[in-house]
Design an enzyme around this catalytic site. Sequence first.
Site, PDB file in Angstrom:
ATOM      1  N   MET A   1       0.789  -1.241   0.000  1.00  0.00           N
ATOM      2  CA  MET A   1       0.000   0.000   0.000  1.00  0.00           C
ATOM      3  C   MET A   1       0.820   1.289   0.000  1.00  0.00           C
ATOM      4  O   MET A   1       0.254   2.368   0.099  1.00  0.00           O
ATOM      5  CB  MET A   1      -0.974   0.002   1.195  1.00  0.00           C
ATOM      6  CG  MET A   1      -2.122  -0.990   1.040  1.00  0.00           C
ATOM      7  SD  MET A   1      -2.865  -1.017  -0.615  1.00  0.00           S
ATOM      8  CE  MET A   1      -3.616   0.598  -0.640  1.00  0.00           C
TER       9      MET A   1
ATOM     10  N   ALA B   1     -10.387 -14.922  -8.923  1.00  0.00           N
ATOM     11  CA  ALA B   1      -9.677 -14.775 -10.200  1.00  0.00           C
ATOM     12  C   ALA B   1      -8.255 -14.242  -9.985  1.00  0.00           C
ATOM     13  O   ALA B   1      -7.313 -14.661 -10.677  1.00  0.00           O
ATOM     14  CB  ALA B   1     -10.466 -13.849 -11.124  1.00  0.00           C
TER      15      ALA B   1
ATOM     16  N   HIS C   1      -4.257  -5.451  -9.683  1.00  0.00           N
ATOM     17  CA  HIS C   1      -5.247  -4.423  -9.380  1.00  0.00           C
ATOM     18  C   HIS C   1      -6.635  -5.014  -9.636  1.00  0.00           C
ATOM     19  O   HIS C   1      -6.847  -5.677 -10.654  1.00  0.00           O
ATOM     20  CB  HIS C   1      -5.010  -3.204 -10.281  1.00  0.00           C
ATOM     21  CG  HIS C   1      -5.965  -2.075 -10.015  1.00  0.00           C
ATOM     22  ND1 HIS C   1      -5.862  -1.271  -8.905  1.00  0.00           N
ATOM     23  CD2 HIS C   1      -7.049  -1.643 -10.704  1.00  0.00           C
ATOM     24  CE1 HIS C   1      -6.844  -0.378  -8.925  1.00  0.00           C
ATOM     25  NE2 HIS C   1      -7.569  -0.580 -10.000  1.00  0.00           N
TER      26      HIS C   1
HETATM   27  C1  4DW Z   1      -1.358   1.711  -4.947  1.00  0.00           C
HETATM   28  C2  4DW Z   1      -1.450   3.029  -5.350  1.00  0.00           C
HETATM   29  C3  4DW Z   1      -1.526   4.038  -4.397  1.00  0.00           C
HETATM   30  C4  4DW Z   1      -1.457   3.781  -3.038  1.00  0.00           C
HETATM   31  C5  4DW Z   1      -1.349   2.450  -2.658  1.00  0.00           C
HETATM   32  C6  4DW Z   1      -1.293   1.423  -3.604  1.00  0.00           C
HETATM   33  C7  4DW Z   1      -1.397   0.648  -6.007  1.00  0.00           C
HETATM   34  C8  4DW Z   1      -0.169  -0.268  -6.146  1.00  0.00           C
HETATM   35  C9  4DW Z   1       1.125   0.417  -5.886  1.00  0.00           C
HETATM   36  C10 4DW Z   1       1.805   0.329  -4.683  1.00  0.00           C
HETATM   37  N1  4DW Z   1       2.912   1.099  -4.744  1.00  0.00           N
HETATM   38  C11 4DW Z   1       2.967   1.696  -5.953  1.00  0.00           C
HETATM   39  C12 4DW Z   1       1.871   1.304  -6.705  1.00  0.00           C
HETATM   40  C13 4DW Z   1       1.724   1.858  -8.011  1.00  0.00           C
HETATM   41  O1  4DW Z   1       0.789   1.580  -8.766  1.00  0.00           O
HETATM   42  N2  4DW Z   1       2.681   2.738  -8.439  1.00  0.00           N
HETATM   43  C14 4DW Z   1       3.715   3.082  -7.673  1.00  0.00           C
HETATM   44  N3  4DW Z   1       3.905   2.555  -6.425  1.00  0.00           N
HETATM   45  N4  4DW Z   1       4.615   3.967  -8.114  1.00  0.00           N
HETATM   46  C15 4DW Z   1      -1.493   4.920  -2.011  1.00  0.00           C
HETATM   47  O2  4DW Z   1      -2.029   5.968  -2.248  1.00  0.00           O
HETATM   48  N5  4DW Z   1      -0.844   4.730  -0.831  1.00  0.00           N
HETATM   49  C16 4DW Z   1      -0.751   5.707   0.259  1.00  0.00           C
HETATM   50  C17 4DW Z   1      -0.739   5.062   1.605  1.00  0.00           C
HETATM   51  C18 4DW Z   1      -1.635   4.183   2.054  1.00  0.00           C
HETATM   52  C19 4DW Z   1      -1.418   3.438   3.339  1.00  0.00           C
HETATM   53  O3  4DW Z   1      -0.298   3.399   3.891  1.00  0.00           O
HETATM   54  O4  4DW Z   1      -2.387   2.800   3.802  1.00  0.00           O
HETATM   55  C20 4DW Z   1       0.596   6.407   0.224  1.00  0.00           C
HETATM   56  O5  4DW Z   1       0.663   7.539   0.726  1.00  0.00           O
HETATM   57  O6  4DW Z   1       1.601   5.801  -0.231  1.00  0.00           O
HETATM   58  C1  GAR Z   2      -6.170  -7.389  -3.678  1.00  0.00           C
HETATM   59  O1  GAR Z   2      -7.545  -7.422  -3.954  1.00  0.00           O
HETATM   60  C2  GAR Z   2      -5.439  -6.546  -4.708  1.00  0.00           C
HETATM   61  O2  GAR Z   2      -5.990  -6.646  -5.995  1.00  0.00           O
HETATM   62  C3  GAR Z   2      -5.628  -5.154  -4.135  1.00  0.00           C
HETATM   63  O3  GAR Z   2      -5.451  -5.327  -2.753  1.00  0.00           O
HETATM   64  C4  GAR Z   2      -5.880  -6.637  -2.377  1.00  0.00           C
HETATM   65  C5  GAR Z   2      -4.784  -7.296  -1.591  1.00  0.00           C
HETATM   66  O4  GAR Z   2      -5.240  -8.494  -1.037  1.00  0.00           O
HETATM   67  N1  GAR Z   2      -4.669  -4.240  -4.674  1.00  0.00           N
HETATM   68  C6  GAR Z   2      -4.959  -2.992  -5.016  1.00  0.00           C
HETATM   69  O5  GAR Z   2      -6.039  -2.481  -4.842  1.00  0.00           O
HETATM   70  C7  GAR Z   2      -3.814  -2.224  -5.653  1.00  0.00           C
HETATM   71  N2  GAR Z   2      -4.279  -1.054  -6.279  1.00  0.00           N
HETATM   72  P1  GAR Z   2      -4.228  -9.576  -0.472  1.00  0.00           P
HETATM   73  O6  GAR Z   2      -3.348  -8.866   0.559  1.00  0.00           O
HETATM   74  O7  GAR Z   2      -5.118 -10.591   0.183  1.00  0.00           O
HETATM   75  O8  GAR Z   2      -3.441 -10.149  -1.606  1.00  0.00           O
END
Ligand code: 4DW
Ligand code: GAR
Length: 218
Positions: A95, A178, A114
Amino acid sequence: MSGRKKRTAILISGRGSNMTAILKAARDPDYPAEIALVLANNADAKGLATAANEGIKTAHVDHRPFKGDREAFDAEIQKVLEANDIELVVLAGFMRILTASFVERWTDRMLNIHPSLLPSFKGLHTYERAIEAGCRLSGCTVHFVRADMDSGPIICQAAVPVIDGDDADSLSARILVAEHQIYPQALALVAGDRVTVDGMRVTIRHDEPVDGSVQLVN
Ligand code: 4DW
Ligand code: GAR
């Protein structure tokens, strides 16, 4: 298996069900990736305990002491990955947004999953938004990570029906089934050197002819 298994790290923040699906697939002697490390930013991530119980090496890099210095947090992760000779990185419910410089170091070697059919519904609340938009199909996407959130070349997708009366919980549960199928498959394709990337397009070398039949949903 032809060739050496790719040393792979899985990065998680919580439950780790996709991690568990990959660990299970990786028990197959022919699976082209070995999970050499599971790394979490939260010490209490359930997936960290699951991995440790499976005898997988685990690491914890807490983001909080870095107080928003994302470059420094990512540098610490990079240090741990290098210390473990990691070749591929799998984000599985991780995250924390990673910096552009970290992402670029791992271009075409870092995957994410995703829970939508990208490029639709990037970001959060994907299930609610797909239901609200009246989609008959949603699904999940495994893609290479780029600096922009939820963007990057698509490796695998699975389409999952949206059923009348679905709410976010019922749809997410169906999509998760899935996810657990396609994430291990996508990692096997990349680790098995079957994937080439050209811009946003991924080409996959398949052994079997691809089924091009049309499937009607609902
Ligand atoms: C994702 C995108 C945004 C946040 C969290 C997850 C999707 C997957 C991903 C993880 N790290 C990434 C990605 C991505 O797609 N692209 C990059 N890095 N560059 C998000 O907004 N996270 C916030 C915190 C959440 C928390 O700690 O609960 C943050 O401030 O990082
Ligand atoms: C999954 O549903 C994954 O697709 C989602 O977080 C969950 C993690 O579950 N990821 C995102 O939303 C990224 N943008 P898990 O910890 O049980 O694998």
